[in-house]
Design an enzyme around this catalytic site. Structure first.
Site, PDB file in Angstrom:
ATOM      1  N   THR A 188       6.349  -8.971   9.641  1.00  0.00           N
ATOM      2  CA  THR A 188       5.257  -9.524   8.835  1.00  0.00           C
ATOM      3  C   THR A 188       5.790 -10.597   7.887  1.00  0.00           C
ATOM      4  O   THR A 188       5.191 -11.659   7.725  1.00  0.00           O
ATOM      5  CB  THR A 188       4.586  -8.400   8.016  1.00  0.00           C
ATOM      6  OG1 THR A 188       4.192  -7.371   8.906  1.00  0.00           O
ATOM      7  CG2 THR A 188       3.357  -8.908   7.295  1.00  0.00           C
ATOM      8  N   GLU A 206       3.081  -1.098   1.432  1.00  0.00           N
ATOM      9  CA  GLU A 206       2.976  -2.403   2.089  1.00  0.00           C
ATOM     10  C   GLU A 206       3.904  -3.419   1.447  1.00  0.00           C
ATOM     11  O   GLU A 206       4.495  -4.252   2.120  1.00  0.00           O
ATOM     12  CB  GLU A 206       1.532  -2.920   2.026  1.00  0.00           C
ATOM     13  CG  GLU A 206       0.529  -2.103   2.817  1.00  0.00           C
ATOM     14  CD  GLU A 206       0.794  -2.117   4.296  1.00  0.00           C
ATOM     15  OE1 GLU A 206       1.734  -1.419   4.720  1.00  0.00           O
ATOM     16  OE2 GLU A 206       0.083  -2.810   5.031  1.00  0.00           O
TER      17      GLU A 206
END
Lengths: 306, 306
Positions: A181, A128
């Site tokens: 993101t 991530e």
């Protein structure tokens, strides 16, 4: 076992009032991954189909997550990974988390489960971090634990499994625009008023209670986000029409999936979730936006062998 | 029934991470109130013992809460109220809420329960407004519902009962200094960082989950307050010593009760809660501060007839 094929679920993070802490796993959409042991040390991504993503281990989220696991392992060999990438990157349903989680879950199986779920989440968080500069856990936690998960604390990492009411279904629509993101984090305000904070933790508490009590009405009332949605929804075409249409079609509530642009709705029962999908479909059709749409039971298992 | 005598529980509001939304009712400390029907319209406070508080209906929280009920009722008579005020005003364990809640709960009984608990909370909130300028519900909700309550939303008012683990005990120490709720609200910051907000709703979610699962360790880990405690604890003498001593004595966690100055700790089992009381006692004794101390099971019934 020398080789394993796994389903790596898409996930909905934030779930309205649970920004950065709450997430849930889906059943109807996910990647498929084959991981096999090799005598040679390290991780090699041998093949990626479905999406154009880097094969270089250090540039691939599955590779980076896998390396984090290898570093803590006394295993002397390595792994090869093949990825059938069915979740579109940037869709907001945990594309990077699926690859990171699937890789480390599969490796752990092949090694005889030396690591706990919490450790697997920590490895997957490295993927991530590569994807979005932030090692967030709200997608990888539900991908690994299954169902709903709460990241109570990041330091130390503390993950709580929250029960899933049996009749809960998600509808997710993905307008074909990409929001990274990292970009969608930049537009967030760094402060909020105490009043807004109180509303947010009141709703988060209500949502958790609703999930434990299988109180679908309470779940619906709690699906409010006064912190992030007012800002991020601006980036998503037709957001208000999609969510009000979903509500009219019977959804308990709705919100932005992760950092968007996907929008999710939760419903009681598959029939309602399908009606919600139809309403979303009509909305985007009428304003001329291309989309993917998924109706899915909440996946209470997380990554699983195929 | 023409007359009723009731126990009106003290309450702990906020409960660390649940600022303005969470509260719990106590069993070992509370007011006693006698309410009786009268032919004459209106509310008359006939006697208050234990504390020097106004008898004038409009200046007394029980009077004001009672008037709010009468306004919505088709009852043509009135009520007399006697109050044995055992909770010290300004102690931070819901002194005003006990009187407001007790009054309206008792009146509702005498009238044959025409009002729901939610309506009783709304009436009692008028007493809170008189006491602290803010019609908060986090003390009156647990006083009326019993146990732990979550105020999910104020507008519309939405109260959720949260289950109470059987072995949960509270220890509350009240240093003999007075902090007015209105004053302790003034020092609060009106904004918080998004990062602090995330920690707070993560902990609130963890606390709710811990209560549902009877997971005492999770309850303990979740009793963190990064929003209010760092500021308000400055007003409370020996706060850090009391809370670290409580932890050492076995408490799951601790925090400021309501707006202070009382400090609460939660423990698993009465024996531990007593040990925590002893540790708190020693701390205040060594720094020369007068105090009251209570050890109490969580009261799952709320206001109750005596």
């Amino acid at each position: 076992m020398e080789e394993i094929k796994v389903f790596c679920p898409a996930t909905i993070a934030n779930v309205s009032c649970g920004f950065d802490v709450l997430g849930l796993a889906l059943d109807a959409v996910g990647d498929v991954m084959i991981v096999r042991k090799t005598a040679k040390k390290g991780i090699k991504i041998t093949n990626i189909i479905g999406q154009d993503l880097p094969l270089a281990t250090e540039k691939n989220v599955a590779g980076v997550a896998g390396l984090a696991l290898l570093e803590k392992s006394d295993y002397s060999g390595g792994f090869e990974i093949e990825i059938d990438k069915r979740i579109k990157p940037g869709s907001g349903i945990g594309s990077s988390a699926a690859s990171s989680s699937g890789a480390v879950w599969a490796m752990n199986e092949l090694l005889g489960q030396p690591f706990s779920n919490l450790e697997l989440v920590q490895f997957a968080m490295q993927g991530e971090k590569l994807a979005s500069q932030v090692a967030h856990a709200d997608n990888v936690a539900p991908a690994i634990y299954g169902g709903f998960t709460l990241v109570r604390s990041y330091n130390p990492l503390d993950i709580v499994s929250i029960p899933t009411p049996d009749e809960l279904f998600a509808t997710v629509i993905h307008p074909q625009i990409e929001i990274k993101t990292s970009d969608s984090r930049k537009i967030l305000k760094t402060k909020l008023t105490l009043e807004t904070g109180i509303r947010q933790w009141g709703n988060l508490g209500g949502l958790i209670a609703g999930l434990f009590q299988e109180d679908y009405e309470l779940i619906g009332r709690s699906l409010e986000d006064h912190v992030v949605e007012p800002i991020r929804s601006i980036l998503i075409p037709g957001f208000d029409d999609i969510t009000s249409g979903a509500k009219q079609a019977g959804a308990l509530g709705s919100g932005i999936s992760g950092s968007g642009p996907s929008i999710f709705a939760l419903s009681q029962g598959e029939v309602t979730a399908e009606k919600v999908a139809e309403a979303m479909h009509q909305t985007y059709k009428s304003i001329g936006i291309d989309f993917d749409i998924h109706v899915s039971k909440v996946n209470t298992q997380g990554v699983k062998p195929l």
